[in-house]
Design a protein around this motif. Sequence first.
Motif, short mmCIF file in Angstrom:
data_model
loop_
_atom_site.label_atom_id
_atom_site.label_comp_id
_atom_site.label_asym_id
_atom_site.label_seq_id
_atom_site.Cartn_x
_atom_site.Cartn_y
_atom_site.Cartn_z
N GLN A 1 -2.99 -1.48 -7.04
CA GLN A 1 -3.02 -2.79 -7.69
C GLN A 1 -1.62 -3.24 -8.08
OE1 GLN A 1 -5.53 -4.89 -7.87
NE2 GLN A 1 -4.13 -6.38 -8.80
N ALA A 2 -0.80 -2.30 -8.56
CA ALA A 2 0.58 -2.64 -8.93
C ALA A 2 1.37 -3.10 -7.72
CB ALA A 2 1.25 -1.43 -9.58
N LEU A 3 1.15 -2.47 -6.57
CA LEU A 3 1.84 -2.89 -5.35
C LEU A 3 1.37 -4.27 -4.90
CD1 LEU A 3 1.86 0.46 -3.36
CD2 LEU A 3 3.88 -0.86 -4.02
N CYS A 4 0.10 -4.57 -5.10
CA CYS A 4 -0.42 -5.89 -4.77
C CYS A 4 0.21 -6.96 -5.66
CB CYS A 4 -1.94 -5.92 -4.90
SG CYS A 4 -2.81 -4.93 -3.67
N GLU A 5 0.32 -6.66 -6.94
CA GLU A 5 0.94 -7.60 -7.87
C GLU A 5 2.41 -7.80 -7.54
OE1 GLU A 5 0.16 -5.95 -11.69
OE2 GLU A 5 -2.01 -6.36 -11.60
N ARG B 1 7.27 -15.35 -3.90
CA ARG B 1 7.98 -16.54 -4.39
C ARG B 1 9.49 -16.39 -4.28
NH1 ARG B 1 3.42 -15.92 -7.47
NH2 ARG B 1 4.37 -14.54 -9.01
N ALA B 2 9.97 -15.28 -3.70
CA ALA B 2 11.41 -15.06 -3.55
C ALA B 2 11.98 -16.00 -2.49
CB ALA B 2 11.68 -13.61 -3.16
N VAL C 1 -6.44 -3.21 1.35
CA VAL C 1 -6.05 -3.97 0.16
C VAL C 1 -4.56 -4.26 0.18
CG1 VAL C 1 -5.84 -3.85 -2.36
CG2 VAL C 1 -7.94 -3.09 -1.25
N LEU C 2 -3.76 -3.27 0.54
CA LEU C 2 -2.31 -3.47 0.65
C LEU C 2 -1.98 -4.48 1.74
CD1 LEU C 2 -0.87 0.14 0.25
CD2 LEU C 2 -0.83 -1.71 -1.42
N GLU C 3 -2.68 -4.38 2.85
CA GLU C 3 -2.44 -5.30 3.97
C GLU C 3 -2.72 -6.74 3.55
OE1 GLU C 3 -3.69 -5.95 8.65
OE2 GLU C 3 -4.63 -4.36 7.48
N SER C 4 -3.81 -6.94 2.85
CA SER C 4 -4.15 -8.29 2.40
C SER C 4 -3.07 -8.85 1.48
CB SER C 4 -5.50 -8.25 1.68
OG SER C 4 -5.84 -9.53 1.19
N ALA C 5 -2.50 -7.99 0.63
CA ALA C 5 -1.49 -8.43 -0.32
C ALA C 5 -0.13 -8.68 0.34
CB ALA C 5 -1.32 -7.40 -1.43
N ALA C 6 0.23 -7.82 1.29
CA ALA C 6 1.57 -7.90 1.89
C ALA C 6 1.63 -8.78 3.13
CB ALA C 6 2.05 -6.49 2.23
N ALA C 7 0.49 -9.13 3.70
CA ALA C 7 0.48 -9.93 4.93
C ALA C 7 1.28 -11.22 4.80
CB ALA C 7 -0.96 -10.21 5.35
#
Length: 200
Positions: free
Chosen positions: A66-70, A77-78, A131-137
């Motif tokens: 979860q922390a990696l997703c956040e 936004r970078a 879950v990581l893929e969805s966040a980092a995609a």
Amino acid sequence: MTGQRSDARRNYSRILAVAEAEVARHGAAASLEQVARTAGVGSATVRRHFPTRQALLEAVFQERIQALCERADQLSRADDSRVALLDWLHDLVRYAVSARGLADVLTYEPPTDVPAAEPADAQAQHSCGAVLESAAAPLLRRALREEAVRPGVTFHDLLTLAVGIALATEHHAEPAVQADRLFTLTVEGLSPSPRPLPRP
């Protein structure tokens, strides 16, 4: 019924707390039977809450995931897409190195051909890798669109890279230091300034 639900919640919390300690000591090889004994419950109770070793390990690492997703959301936004993607990937490597067993969990993940492929079923959809893929995609898509990374790079490439570095350095005296070195070497390349080959 309420009492049974309360007991189930207490069992779940106790099993997870014991599992976190066991995984910290033994990594992904932590014994489910030992977890059950230490938690004071039967093996059947452990398997009722966590039907597979993978399910137990994913629950153990849920907060880190979860922390990696956040972090991915913050980096979306970078201004610089290359820096954002590499910062997130570096964080993933550091997490995989510091959280013993996390790299093993991520090696279960199947390859995907695109940065945001849809998992085949509900269980896959909630796996750590999915879950990581969805966040980092979004980070990867933007970097690809802006030609900040090599064309054709997939999320699975990034995951394999992070897992490989973590597994290769876990037995070093200073795994985090060695992992950082290998990550930098990977990003910069073995030969960042190629020279002409000498004539024979």
